[in-house]
Design a protein around this motif. Structure first.
Motif, PDB file in Angstrom:
ATOM      1  N   GLU A 140       1.028  -1.244  -0.070  1.00 59.99           N
ATOM      2  CA  GLU A 140       0.138   0.091   0.101  1.00 59.99           C
ATOM      3  C   GLU A 140       0.774   1.336   0.169  1.00 59.99           C
ATOM      4  N   CYS A 141       2.025   1.023   1.056  1.00 61.65           N
ATOM      5  CA  CYS A 141       2.500   2.284   1.071  1.00 61.65           C
ATOM      6  C   CYS A 141       3.526   2.576  -0.471  1.00 61.65           C
ATOM      7  N   LEU A 142       3.866   1.155  -1.389  1.00 65.54           N
ATOM      8  CA  LEU A 142       4.601   2.087  -1.884  1.00 65.54           C
ATOM      9  C   LEU A 142       4.250   2.124  -3.503  1.00 65.54           C
ATOM     10  N   LEU A 143       2.779   1.287  -4.180  1.00 63.33           N
ATOM     11  CA  LEU A 143       1.813   0.933  -5.067  1.00 63.33           C
ATOM     12  C   LEU A 143       1.398   2.528  -5.009  1.00 63.33           C
ATOM     13  N   ILE A 144       1.311   3.181  -3.626  1.00 65.48           N
ATOM     14  CA  ILE A 144       0.505   4.864  -4.355  1.00 65.48           C
ATOM     15  C   ILE A 144       1.766   5.610  -5.589  1.00 65.48           C
ATOM     16  N   ASN A 145       2.481   5.389  -5.066  1.00 64.13           N
ATOM     17  CA  ASN A 145       3.791   5.968  -6.067  1.00 64.13           C
ATOM     18  C   ASN A 145       3.077   5.795  -8.032  1.00 64.13           C
ATOM     19  N   PRO A 146       3.570   6.853  -8.555  1.00 68.95           N
ATOM     20  CA  PRO A 146       2.431   6.476 -10.338  1.00 68.95           C
ATOM     21  C   PRO A 146       3.705   5.828 -11.223  1.00 68.95           C
TER      22      PRO A 146
END
Length: 139
Positions: A99-105
């Motif tokens: 969840e933390c990392l996949l917010i970054n496009p």
């Protein structure tokens, strides 16, 4: 006259979805601080920059600091003091990491994610798939 007139919608204009080159301050992962040269921060681009962003996001508790948006950071601190089984803690830590990392496009996937606890130390490793290629993560 028809109750349901035929409407011919116009096609939406195409939007350029390409992302600009990602840039970030270079990071010394051993000292956990930015790298400076001649009084100015060193700038990295591409997958090295995305790795710096990921490192900092995983080291920042979500919702704790007003300077960051609520989308930035992780929630692994929520596992502290809980009487969950080790398997559940690893599973939740993996979910929080994704969840933390996949917010970054610029990050499209996380592969081979490995989570381990040794006492009160959490270790995260895996491969981050970015729009620039893959980069290894060890936090």
């Amino acid at each position: 006259m028809s109750l349901f007139p035929i409407i011919q919608p116009q096609a939406a204009p195409e939007i350029d979805v390409s992302l600009p080159m990602y840039r970030e301050t270079a990071w010394d992962y051993q000292k956990n601080e930015p790298i400076w040269e001649n009084g100015a921060p060193v700038i990295v681009e591409g997958k090295a920059a995305v790795l710096v962003w990921a490192w900092n996001a995983l080291h920042t508790p979500r919702y704790r600091y007003e300077i960051y948006s609520w989308d930035f950071g992780n929630e692994v601190d929520n596992l502290t003091g809980q009487s969950f089984s080790d398997d559940l803690k690893r599973s939740e830590a993996a979910r929080f990491t994704r969840e933390c990392l996949l917010i970054n496009p610029y990050i499209t996937d996380i592969k081979d994610l490995a989570i381990s606890f040794a006492g009160d130390v959490l270790t995260i490793s895996g491969t981050i798939v970015t729009v620039y290629g893959e980069v290894e993560l060890n936090v």
